[in-house]
Write a protein that holds these residues in place. Structure first.
Motif, PDB file in Angstrom:
ATOM      1  N   LEU A  93      37.827 -33.306  48.107  1.00  0.00           N
ATOM      2  CA  LEU A  93      37.825 -33.457  49.556  1.00  0.00           C
ATOM      3  C   LEU A  93      36.919 -32.428  50.219  1.00  0.00           C
ATOM      4  CD1 LEU A  93      41.646 -34.066  50.113  1.00  0.00           C
ATOM      5  CD2 LEU A  93      39.835 -35.700  50.670  1.00  0.00           C
ATOM      6  N   LYS A  94      37.022 -31.188  49.762  1.00  0.00           N
ATOM      7  CA  LYS A  94      36.221 -30.117  50.355  1.00  0.00           C
ATOM      8  C   LYS A  94      34.745 -30.236  49.973  1.00  0.00           C
ATOM      9  CE  LYS A  94      39.862 -26.633  50.915  1.00  0.00           C
ATOM     10  NZ  LYS A  94      39.590 -26.381  52.353  1.00  0.00           N
TER      11      LYS A  94
ATOM     12  N   THR B  84      35.001 -34.498  53.243  1.00  0.00           N
ATOM     13  CA  THR B  84      35.838 -35.614  53.695  1.00  0.00           C
ATOM     14  C   THR B  84      36.897 -35.097  54.675  1.00  0.00           C
ATOM     15  OG1 THR B  84      35.540 -36.749  51.583  1.00  0.00           O
ATOM     16  CG2 THR B  84      37.410 -37.434  52.950  1.00  0.00           C
ATOM     17  N   PRO B  85      36.981 -35.655  55.882  1.00  0.00           N
ATOM     18  CA  PRO B  85      37.995 -35.190  56.840  1.00  0.00           C
ATOM     19  C   PRO B  85      39.405 -35.314  56.255  1.00  0.00           C
ATOM     20  CG  PRO B  85      36.393 -36.599  57.928  1.00  0.00           C
ATOM     21  CD  PRO B  85      36.131 -36.720  56.447  1.00  0.00           C
TER      22      PRO B  85
ATOM     23  N   GLU C 198      48.615 -41.589  42.597  1.00  0.00           N
ATOM     24  CA  GLU C 198      47.805 -41.419  41.387  1.00  0.00           C
ATOM     25  C   GLU C 198      46.456 -40.780  41.717  1.00  0.00           C
ATOM     26  OE1 GLU C 198      49.013 -41.713  38.361  1.00  0.00           O
ATOM     27  OE2 GLU C 198      50.899 -42.355  39.278  1.00  0.00           O
ATOM     28  N   SER C 199      46.250 -39.601  41.145  1.00  0.00           N
ATOM     29  CA  SER C 199      45.091 -38.784  41.505  1.00  0.00           C
ATOM     30  C   SER C 199      43.759 -39.471  41.222  1.00  0.00           C
ATOM     31  CB  SER C 199      45.156 -37.436  40.775  1.00  0.00           C
ATOM     32  OG  SER C 199      45.233 -37.624  39.374  1.00  0.00           O
ATOM     33  N   VAL C 200      43.646 -40.192  40.106  1.00  0.00           N
ATOM     34  CA  VAL C 200      42.380 -40.852  39.787  1.00  0.00           C
ATOM     35  C   VAL C 200      42.080 -41.939  40.810  1.00  0.00           C
ATOM     36  CG1 VAL C 200      41.187 -42.293  38.100  1.00  0.00           C
ATOM     37  CG2 VAL C 200      42.467 -40.286  37.329  1.00  0.00           C
ATOM     38  N   ALA C 201      43.093 -42.696  41.190  1.00  0.00           N
ATOM     39  CA  ALA C 201      42.902 -43.728  42.216  1.00  0.00           C
ATOM     40  C   ALA C 201      42.511 -43.098  43.549  1.00  0.00           C
ATOM     41  CB  ALA C 201      44.176 -44.555  42.370  1.00  0.00           C
ATOM     42  N   ILE C 202      43.132 -41.981  43.880  1.00  0.00           N
ATOM     43  CA  ILE C 202      42.812 -41.273  45.125  1.00  0.00           C
ATOM     44  C   ILE C 202      41.358 -40.800  45.099  1.00  0.00           C
ATOM     45  CG2 ILE C 202      43.320 -39.242  46.526  1.00  0.00           C
ATOM     46  CD1 ILE C 202      46.259 -39.511  45.549  1.00  0.00           C
ATOM     47  N   ALA C 203      40.944 -40.221  43.989  1.00  0.00           N
ATOM     48  CA  ALA C 203      39.570 -39.724  43.867  1.00  0.00           C
ATOM     49  C   ALA C 203      38.572 -40.861  44.036  1.00  0.00           C
ATOM     50  CB  ALA C 203      39.377 -39.037  42.518  1.00  0.00           C
ATOM     51  N   ARG C 204      38.820 -41.975  43.374  1.00  0.00           N
ATOM     52  CA  ARG C 204      37.907 -43.111  43.492  1.00  0.00           C
ATOM     53  C   ARG C 204      37.876 -43.648  44.924  1.00  0.00           C
ATOM     54  NH1 ARG C 204      40.154 -45.483  37.893  1.00  0.00           N
ATOM     55  NH2 ARG C 204      38.597 -44.631  36.467  1.00  0.00           N
TER      56      ARG C 204
ATOM     57  N   ILE D 209      38.372 -41.949  47.705  1.00  0.00           N
ATOM     58  CA  ILE D 209      37.597 -40.997  48.517  1.00  0.00           C
ATOM     59  C   ILE D 209      36.104 -41.226  48.327  1.00  0.00           C
ATOM     60  CG2 ILE D 209      37.004 -38.553  48.774  1.00  0.00           C
ATOM     61  CD1 ILE D 209      39.959 -37.953  47.976  1.00  0.00           C
ATOM     62  N   LEU D 210      35.691 -41.398  47.089  1.00  0.00           N
ATOM     63  CA  LEU D 210      34.266 -41.527  46.793  1.00  0.00           C
ATOM     64  C   LEU D 210      33.726 -42.905  47.142  1.00  0.00           C
ATOM     65  CD1 LEU D 210      34.325 -39.542  43.462  1.00  0.00           C
ATOM     66  CD2 LEU D 210      33.245 -38.830  45.588  1.00  0.00           C
TER      67      LEU D 210
END
Length: 221
Positions: free
Chosen positions: A23-24, A28-29, A66-72, A74-75
């Motif tokens: 995020l940082k 990403t807001p 789920e962190s991987v889903a969150i990361a994808r 965001i990107l």
């Protein structure tokens, strides 16, 4: 403009650190919502994760676990530089390969160190035995050798020579081994180089890792 992401975060959690670093690094807001797992704040009825885990993100009425889903997410929904989640299909496949692979290997080995060397002794009042410490550190070293031998054999990063979200996840998991109280990167120059590259690519690295590092200083003997 999309609503800010509310990131429910605990600094001892490897996936939480990965998401906050992302995020940082991508500007990403977001709003960080601290969660004290030792006070069972993740188990309160109003906590947004259906299975009482961290991280979880909330954006308006959209809740994602789920962190991987969150990361994808965001990107895929922002304007991050391509290297974080490459559009090149082979590089992206390599990133996805590691994200699928790491749960039962690097992550599992680091979690075992944290549990056996620190968290279980904290809860039970009984110190970790020398045998248990030796075993979990050996298991971690073997996992690191396999990781280097495959994922770092063709470049300084997992998908070549530029830092991707896979490298951020890898380093967050690998550094969890600090709970073992040893120089766990000795003899692993490729991994040490990867850690250094991720630190350079994520300007808020020290800030994000400070709660974890403070915990290690206070509890690892």
């Amino acid at each position: 403009m999309p609503e800010q992401i509310h990131h429910y975060h605990n600094g001892l959690s490897q996936p939480c650190r990965s998401i906050l670093l992302l995020l940082k690094a991508t500007n990403t807001p977001h709003v960080v919502k601290p969660v004290d797992i030792f006070k069972d704040e993740h188990k309160k009825p109003e906590f947004p994760h259906p299975f009482n885990n961290v991280p979880v993100m909330v954006q308006g009425d959209f809740v994602l676990t789920e962190s991987v889903a969150i990361a994808r997410y965001i990107l895929n929904s922002g304007k991050a530089a391509d290297h974080w989640y490459p559009t090149d299909p082979k590089k992206r496949a390599r990133v996805d390969e590691f994200l699928s692979y790491h749960h039962g290997t690097i992550r599992k080995a680091g979690v075992q160190i944290a549990m056996k060397c620190v968290l279980i002794p904290m809860g039970s009042g009984k110190p970790c035995t020398k045998e248990d410490r030796k075993q979990v550190l050996e298991d971690f070293d073997k996992a690191l050798e396999k990781f280097e031998g495959y994922f770092l054999k063709n470049g300084s990063c997992i998908a070549g020579d530029k830092v991707s979200i896979a490298d951020v996840f890898a380093v967050s998991e690998i550094l969890q081994a600090a709970m073992g109280g040893t120089d766990f990167l000795a003899g692993h120059p490729k991994t040490q180089a990867l850690v250094d590259k991720v630190k350079a690519a994520t300007p808020y690295f020290d800030e994000v890792f400070k709660p974890f590092n403070d915990f290690v200083k206070a509890h690892v003997k």
